[in-house]
Design a protein around this motif. Structure first.
Motif, PDB file in Angstrom:
ATOM      1  N   UNK A   4       0.833  -1.215   0.000  1.00 51.97           N
ATOM      2  CA  UNK A   4       0.000   0.000   0.000  1.00 51.97           C
ATOM      3  C   UNK A   4       0.867   1.264   0.000  1.00 51.97           C
ATOM      4  N   UNK A   5       1.840   1.313   0.907  1.00 51.76           N
ATOM      5  CA  UNK A   5       2.663   2.527   0.999  1.00 51.76           C
ATOM      6  C   UNK A   5       3.476   2.757  -0.272  1.00 51.76           C
ATOM      7  N   UNK A   6       3.965   1.639  -0.862  1.00 45.44           N
ATOM      8  CA  UNK A   6       4.785   1.798  -2.077  1.00 45.44           C
ATOM      9  C   UNK A   6       3.924   2.266  -3.244  1.00 45.44           C
ATOM     10  N   UNK A   7       2.683   1.678  -3.327  1.00 43.52           N
ATOM     11  CA  UNK A   7       1.803   2.112  -4.411  1.00 43.52           C
ATOM     12  C   UNK A   7       1.397   3.568  -4.233  1.00 43.52           C
ATOM     13  N   UNK A   8       1.192   3.962  -2.995  1.00 46.71           N
ATOM     14  CA  UNK A   8       0.816   5.359  -2.744  1.00 46.71           C
ATOM     15  C   UNK A   8       1.960   6.297  -3.120  1.00 46.71           C
ATOM     16  N   UNK A   9       3.218   5.863  -2.841  1.00 48.83           N
ATOM     17  CA  UNK A   9       4.383   6.683  -3.196  1.00 48.83           C
ATOM     18  C   UNK A   9       4.495   6.865  -4.697  1.00 48.83           C
ATOM     19  N   UNK A  10       4.137   5.776  -5.465  1.00 50.26           N
ATOM     20  CA  UNK A  10       4.286   5.859  -6.915  1.00 50.26           C
ATOM     21  C   UNK A  10       3.267   6.803  -7.540  1.00 50.26           C
ATOM     22  N   UNK A  11       2.050   6.839  -6.982  1.00 53.46           N
ATOM     23  CA  UNK A  11       1.054   7.696  -7.588  1.00 53.46           C
ATOM     24  C   UNK A  11       0.848   9.021  -6.841  1.00 53.46           C
ATOM     25  N   UNK A  12       1.303   9.106  -5.584  1.00 53.98           N
ATOM     26  CA  UNK A  12       1.134  10.326  -4.805  1.00 53.98           C
ATOM     27  C   UNK A  12       2.288  11.300  -5.051  1.00 53.98           C
ATOM     28  N   UNK A  13       1.980  12.528  -5.235  1.00 53.30           N
ATOM     29  CA  UNK A  13       2.996  13.568  -5.451  1.00 53.30           C
ATOM     30  C   UNK A  13       2.641  14.785  -4.608  1.00 53.30           C
ATOM     31  N   UNK A  14       3.658  15.526  -4.246  1.00 55.82           N
ATOM     32  CA  UNK A  14       3.486  16.769  -3.486  1.00 55.82           C
ATOM     33  C   UNK A  14       4.292  17.849  -4.195  1.00 55.82           C
ATOM     34  N   UNK A  15       3.555  18.835  -4.736  1.00 48.84           N
ATOM     35  CA  UNK A  15       4.178  19.922  -5.500  1.00 48.84           C
ATOM     36  C   UNK A  15       4.983  19.378  -6.673  1.00 48.84           C
ATOM     37  N   UNK A  16       4.421  18.334  -7.312  1.00 52.97           N
ATOM     38  CA  UNK A  16       5.039  17.789  -8.508  1.00 52.97           C
ATOM     39  C   UNK A  16       6.189  16.839  -8.253  1.00 52.97           C
ATOM     40  N   UNK A  17       6.466  16.486  -7.015  1.00 50.41           N
ATOM     41  CA  UNK A  17       7.592  15.601  -6.714  1.00 50.41           C
ATOM     42  C   UNK A  17       7.115  14.417  -5.882  1.00 50.41           C
ATOM     43  N   UNK A  18       7.696  13.228  -6.114  1.00 50.65           N
ATOM     44  CA  UNK A  18       7.246  12.017  -5.392  1.00 50.65           C
ATOM     45  C   UNK A  18       7.577  12.111  -3.910  1.00 50.65           C
ATOM     46  N   UNK A  19       6.670  11.555  -3.085  1.00 51.62           N
ATOM     47  CA  UNK A  19       6.839  11.555  -1.643  1.00 51.62           C
ATOM     48  C   UNK A  19       7.242  10.157  -1.202  1.00 51.62           C
ATOM     49  N   UNK A  37       7.541   7.579   2.041  1.00 48.12           N
ATOM     50  CA  UNK A  37       6.961   7.432   3.366  1.00 48.12           C
ATOM     51  C   UNK A  37       7.738   6.418   4.182  1.00 48.12           C
ATOM     52  N   UNK A  38       7.849   6.685   5.490  1.00 50.77           N
ATOM     53  CA  UNK A  38       8.545   5.798   6.420  1.00 50.77           C
ATOM     54  C   UNK A  38       7.653   5.590   7.643  1.00 50.77           C
ATOM     55  N   UNK A  39       7.396   4.319   7.971  1.00 54.26           N
ATOM     56  CA  UNK A  39       6.595   3.976   9.141  1.00 54.26           C
ATOM     57  C   UNK A  39       7.512   3.337  10.176  1.00 54.26           C
ATOM     58  N   UNK A  40       7.585   3.943  11.356  1.00 52.20           N
ATOM     59  CA  UNK A  40       8.492   3.463  12.400  1.00 52.20           C
ATOM     60  C   UNK A  40       7.694   3.079  13.640  1.00 52.20           C
ATOM     61  N   UNK A  41       8.184   2.033  14.343  1.00 54.70           N
ATOM     62  CA  UNK A  41       7.529   1.611  15.583  1.00 54.70           C
ATOM     63  C   UNK A  41       8.053   2.434  16.750  1.00 54.70           C
TER      64      UNK A  41
END
Length: 454
Positions: free
Chosen positions: A70-85, A87-91
């Motif tokens: 899910x996070x990787x797919x969101x990174x591929x299609x999600x952009x912020x100000x035209x640039x890919x974001x 994400x890092x999830x930490x415990x």
């Protein structure tokens, strides 16, 4: 009357100058870490904070999405100000669970954010990191971070923070510039005071410190005003002394004239003897001495003569003719080399008398040859008179221009004079704002050089 104490303004200027200089440098250098700290703790921009909250909410509602990409797919299609974001999830232990590829900047930011109570953002050199958004999974807290590559240009002060050697060099340059301005502010009037003191020491009694220095309100201005007052007093005393010497010499002529008249009457009555001849000789010597003293006084006071712009050769023509005749009568040779094009503003009688005294001395003590040369170099005119005589002892070269001074080699009565000829010469050259210097020649002879402003 009670004495009022004026604050030491020069001390205050020095104190404030160096204190402000050092304080400014310390403030600038110390402000950089503070600016960095404030930038490190900048709040997360609202669109990015909203994005993290939305993703965290979806994960909390459906934790199973973490089992998928899910996070990787969101990174591929999600952009912020035209640039890919990214994400890092930490415990809660700070371990990133969705990827093993975590940059050093992200780990540094996680430690930085762990100290804060609210989400923050930080701009690294080539990436922008923000977060965290807090979420609960299976009763344990997790933290979601975001990263944008090269999101924003870094603030200007980061350049100086990262280039410490350059920052130190600029701080040294700035402090040097400020201290240099302070030194110039204090050194310029002191240099003016030094020039005035040197001019006064060389005999230029009319020289004064400039108005820009005397109008200062600090101790330097007070010193300049006191210096000018001292110079005024010295000039007045010296001129009064010269005037007194001239007045006394003039008054001595009256009884001297009566004495000479009485001698003439005694001779006419046939009362001439060895004693009367001796009295007549001494009276004649006294008459010459008084004439020399009056001339010295007149030259020093620059009285009864107008300054004119005239050719040097024209002013000295009569003096040179007389010197040639005198040298020829004594079987000596005088050579003259004076540029006809040389012209200057001068006192003709004073300058002629000065050169005449030097030529007579040279002719008197020369063995055979005397040479006079005049040339112009830039803004200076040089008159050089040389002879091949015995010269003057080296330790007496400066003293020969003092009144009533004669070297041991010239103290015989038959040599004539009272040591006033060269004193008159020096006074005449000083009246022209010039200088005179004597040197011994090799192997023998004396050289006198006059320097005059063109």
């Amino acid at each position: 009357m009670a004495e009022t104490h004026v604050p030491n303004r020069l001390f205050i200027k020095l104190l404030l100058g160096f204190w402000l200089c050092s304080s400014l440098i310390i403030a600038i250098v110390g402000l950089l870490p503070l600016l960095q700290q404030n930038h490190d703790r900048a709040p997360v921009p609202p669109p990015m904070a909203q994005m993290l909250e939305n993703i965290a909410m979806r994960i909390e509602e459906n934790p199973a999405v973490l089992q998928s990409d899910f996070l990787r797919r969101w990174e591929r299609r999600g952009k912020m100000e035209g640039k890919p974001v990214r994400l890092y999830l930490a415990n809660s232990q700070g371990q990133v669970v969705n990827t093993n590829r975590v940059s050093r900047n992200v780990r540094s930011f996680m430690l930085m954010a762990d100290e804060e109570q609210t989400p923050i953002s930080h701009q690294f050199k080539d990436e922008f990191v923000f977060g965290p958004a807090r979420l609960m999974l299976n009763g344990e807290p997790y933290f979601l971070y975001g990263r944008l590559p090269d999101m924003h240009p870094r603030p200007w002060f980061f350049f100086f923070i990262e280039n410490k050697l350059l920052t130190l060099s600029l701080a040294i340059l700035l402090s040097g510039l400020l201290c240099g301005l302070l030194a110039w502010h204090l050194g310029k009037p002191l240099n003016s005071l030094k020039k005035s003191a040197n001019a006064l020491a060389k005999g230029d009694l009319s020289h004064r410190v400039d108005k820009s220095t005397t109008q200062r309100s600090d101790e330097i201005g007070q010193l300049a005003t006191a210096f000018n007052s001292m110079a005024d007093s010295i000039e007045a005393m010296v001129k009064n002394q010269q005037r007194l010497m001239g007045d006394i010499s003039h008054e001595l002529r009256t009884p001297l004239t009566r004495l000479q008249l009485s001698l003439a009457l005694a001779r006419k009555k046939g009362q001439q003897s060895t004693e009367t001849d001796r009295i007549a000789y001494e009276a004649e010597q006294l008459e010459q001495l008084i004439t020399e003293l009056l001339e010295l006084s007149r030259v020093k006071l620059s009285n009864n003569e107008t300054r004119v712009h005239l050719g040097l050769a024209e002013s000295l023509s009569q003096v040179l003719d007389d010197a040639e005749f005198e040298a020829e009568q004594q079987g000596k040779q005088l050579s003259i080399d004076i540029d006809e094009a040389i012209e200057l503003s001068h006192y003709p009688k004073s300058l002629s008398r000065a050169v005449e005294n030097l030529l007579r001395n040279a002719i008197r003590y020369a063995d055979y040859e005397i040479h006079i040369e005049a040339k112009q170099q830039g803004e200076q005119i040089y008159i050089c008179i040389q002879d091949d005589g015995p010269g003057v002892p080296a330790e007496e070269l400066e003293a020969i221009f003092k009144p009533f001074y004669r070297p041991d080699t010239a103290r015989q009565r038959e040599s004539g004079g009272w040591g006033l000829g060269l004193a008159i010469t020096e006074a005449a050259i000083s009246a022209h704002k010039g200088s005179i210097k004597a040197n011994n020649r090799i192997p023998n002879g004396l050289e006198v050089i006059i320097s005059l402003p063109a």
